[in-house]
Design a protein around this motif. Structure first.
Motif, PDB file in Angstrom:
ATOM      1  N   GLY A 114      45.283 -17.736 -47.321  1.00 49.76           N
ATOM      2  CA  GLY A 114      46.370 -16.780 -47.423  1.00 49.76           C
ATOM      3  C   GLY A 114      46.755 -16.489 -48.857  1.00 49.76           C
ATOM      4  N   ARG A 115      46.081 -17.109 -49.820  1.00 46.15           N
ATOM      5  CA  ARG A 115      46.384 -16.874 -51.238  1.00 46.15           C
ATOM      6  C   ARG A 115      45.970 -15.467 -51.653  1.00 46.15           C
ATOM      7  N   HIS A 116      46.696 -14.927 -52.633  1.00 48.50           N
ATOM      8  CA  HIS A 116      46.361 -13.607 -53.188  1.00 48.50           C
ATOM      9  C   HIS A 116      46.425 -13.671 -54.706  1.00 48.50           C
ATOM     10  N   PRO A 117      45.288 -13.427 -55.389  1.00 47.54           N
ATOM     11  CA  PRO A 117      43.946 -13.365 -54.837  1.00 47.54           C
ATOM     12  C   PRO A 117      43.339 -14.757 -54.708  1.00 47.54           C
ATOM     13  N   VAL A 118      42.219 -14.838 -54.021  1.00 45.88           N
ATOM     14  CA  VAL A 118      41.477 -16.092 -53.913  1.00 45.88           C
ATOM     15  C   VAL A 118      40.567 -16.210 -55.132  1.00 45.88           C
ATOM     16  N   ARG A 119      40.688 -17.335 -55.843  1.00 39.90           N
ATOM     17  CA  ARG A 119      39.888 -17.542 -57.062  1.00 39.90           C
ATOM     18  C   ARG A 119      39.017 -18.782 -56.917  1.00 39.90           C
ATOM     19  N   ALA A 124      44.381  -0.223 -37.870  1.00 38.70           N
ATOM     20  CA  ALA A 124      45.684  -0.809 -38.202  1.00 38.70           C
ATOM     21  C   ALA A 124      45.831  -0.972 -39.710  1.00 38.70           C
ATOM     22  N   GLY A 125      47.100  -1.088 -40.124  1.00 39.42           N
ATOM     23  CA  GLY A 125      47.388  -1.409 -41.518  1.00 39.42           C
ATOM     24  C   GLY A 125      47.032  -0.313 -42.487  1.00 39.42           C
ATOM     25  N   ALA A 126      47.343   0.923 -42.162  1.00 36.52           N
ATOM     26  CA  ALA A 126      46.908   2.083 -42.940  1.00 36.52           C
ATOM     27  C   ALA A 126      47.072   1.904 -44.447  1.00 36.52           C
ATOM     28  N   ALA A 181      47.126  -8.331 -44.391  1.00 32.50           N
ATOM     29  CA  ALA A 181      47.251  -8.877 -45.743  1.00 32.50           C
ATOM     30  C   ALA A 181      48.187 -10.068 -45.798  1.00 32.50           C
ATOM     31  N   ASN A 182      49.223 -10.079 -44.945  1.00 27.14           N
ATOM     32  CA  ASN A 182      50.200 -11.178 -44.969  1.00 27.14           C
ATOM     33  C   ASN A 182      49.875 -12.270 -43.948  1.00 27.14           C
ATOM     34  N   GLY A 183      48.674 -12.214 -43.372  1.00 24.09           N
ATOM     35  CA  GLY A 183      48.285 -13.206 -42.380  1.00 24.09           C
ATOM     36  C   GLY A 183      47.713 -14.459 -43.014  1.00 24.09           C
TER      37      GLY A 183
END
Length: 326
Positions: free
Chosen positions: A106-111, A185-187, A261-263
Motif C-alpha cells: 500500500g506504499r506510494h511509491p514502492v521503492r 472504475a476509478g476514472a 489507489a488507496n487499497g
C-alpha cells in the motif's frame, strides 16, 4: 557475448532471448522443451529440468557463459541447483523476480529499499498466491549469496505486451475492440501501471552489457484509467467506484488489473522506476503497448474471467443502484 537464459520460449523469456539476439549476442536457452513456442531461430536449445537436481542440469555442465538470465526460477530448490552449478560457469547472474516481494504494497511509491516479506523456507515447493512473494524473496537471497555484486535482481510489476497469455492486461484492449458499454472504475482517482515485456527485455540486455549490479524495479508509465481508455478511443464507458463494485459483489481480482489507489495493494500501481531509468531503462508509449497487445491477441479469442455476461450483470446492478439514489 555468450548468454544463457533459463526459460525463454514464452512471453517474458521469449522477449529477452529475442532482445539479446537482436543485440548481436549468442544465446543458449535452457528449457524442458514442452512449450509450443520453441521456435527461436538463432538460439541454441538445451534441454533439462530445473526440478531434476543434478541430472536435470546435465546439459549445462562443462560450459561457460558471460551471463545467465534466469526467467524461470520460482523455488529455493531450483535456485540452489542453478546457482550452485553456475557460480563457476557464468560471470553475472540476472534474476527476474517480482514486485510481489514487497510486504507493504500500500506504499506510494514502492521503492527498491522497501520492506520485503519474510523469505519462504527452503523446502517450500508449492507456488500459490500466498507463497509466491516469499518464495521469490528467498530466491533473490540465494542469488545474492552465490554471486554477490555480480548479480542483478529485476522486480517487474505486471508485465504486458505481445505474447501475454495471462488473460489480464489483454482484457482491456480486447474489451475496447469489442465495443458496447465498458465497465470501468476509478476514472480519475486510480491508476494502471505495467511494464512492457520488450522494455524489460531491453533492460536485461543493458544490465549485462553494462555489468550492472543491484536491485531494479521494472515499472512503466503510470496512467490514469480515464486516460488509458481514452487513448484507445473507448467510446462508451460506464464509470463507477471501487465502493460500488464491492456493493455489486465484484472482487478486485475479478476486474483485470484494477487496484484502487488507496487499497491494500494500491502501491503495485505506483512503483518507482527512478533507479532503473537512471541505469538505462527506456519505456514504450502506453498506447503502443495496448495496440501491439491487441494485434497479437485479436486472432486468439481469449476467454476472460470477467465475461460479457458477468459485465452485463454488474452493469445492470449498478444501473439499478443509480436509479434508486437519483
Amino acid at each position: 557475448m555468450d548468454i544463457l537464459v533459463l526459460g525463454g520460449t514464452r512471453f517474458v523469456g521469449r522477449h529477452i532471448v529475442e532482445a539479446f539476439l537482436a543485440a548481436g549476442h549468442a544465446v543458449s536457452v535452457f528449457t524442458r522443451g514442452t512449450s509450443p513456442d520453441n521456435d527461436l531461430p538463432g538460439a541454441e536449445h538445451l534441454r533439462g529440468d530445473r526440478n531434476g537436481g543434478d541430472a536435470g542440469h546435465a546439459a549445462l555442465r562443462g560450459r561457460t557463459w558471460d551471463a545467465c538470465v534466469d526467467v524461470s526460477g520460482y523455488t529455493p530448490r531450483q535456485l540452489h541447483a542453478s546457482t550452485g552449478l553456475l557460480r563457476g560457469q557464468v560471470k553475472q547472474y540476472v534474476f527476474v523476480s517480482t514486485v510481489s516481494v514487497y510486504a507493504e504494497q500500500g506504499r506510494h511509491p514502492v521503492r527498491e529499499d522497501d520492506p520485503l516479506f519474510p523469505p519462504a523456507a527452503d523446502d517450500v515447493t508449492e507456488v500459490t498466491g500466498e507463497t509466491y512473494g516469499p518464495l521469490k524473496v528467498r530466491c533473490e537471497q540465494i542469488v545474492q549469496e552465490a554471486f554477490g555484486p555480480a548479480c542483478v535482481i529485476l522486480r517487474p510489476q505486471l508485465v504486458a505486451g505481445p505474447g501475454d497469455y495471462t488473460a489480464r492486461y489483454p482484457y482491456w484492449p480486447d474489451r475496447v475492440a469489442r465495443g458496447g458499454t465498458i465497465l470501468a472504475a476509478g476514472a480519475d482517482a486510480d491508476f494502471m501501471q505495467v511494464i512492457d515485456a520488450r522494455d524489460l527485455a531491453r533492460f536485461a540486455v543493458t544490465a549485462v552489457e553494462e555489468r550492472l549490479s543491484g536491485v531494479f524495479n521494472m515499472a512503466g508509465p503510470r496512467v490514469g484509467w480515464r486516460e488509458f481508455l481514452a487513448m484507445q478511443e473507448a467510446a462508451d464507458v460506464h464509470w463507477t467506484t471501487p465502493e460500488a463494485l464491492e456493493r455489486a459483489g465484484v472482487e478486485f481480482t475479478e476486474l483485470p488489473i484494477y487496484l484502487p489507489a488507496n487499497g491494500e495493494q494500491g502501491g503495485i500501481m505506483d512503483v518507482s522506476n527512478d533507479r532503473a531509468r537512471a541505469a538505462g531503462l527506456t519505456l514504450t508509449d502506453p498506447l503502443a503497448t495496448a495496440q501491439d497487445t491487441r494485434a497479437w491477441s485479436a486472432p486468439r479469442d481469449t476467454v476472460y474471467s470477467f465475461t460479457p455476461e458477468r459485465e452485463a450483470e454488474v452493469l445492470a446492478l449498478l444501473g439499478a443502484e443509480d436509479a434508486r439514489t437519483s
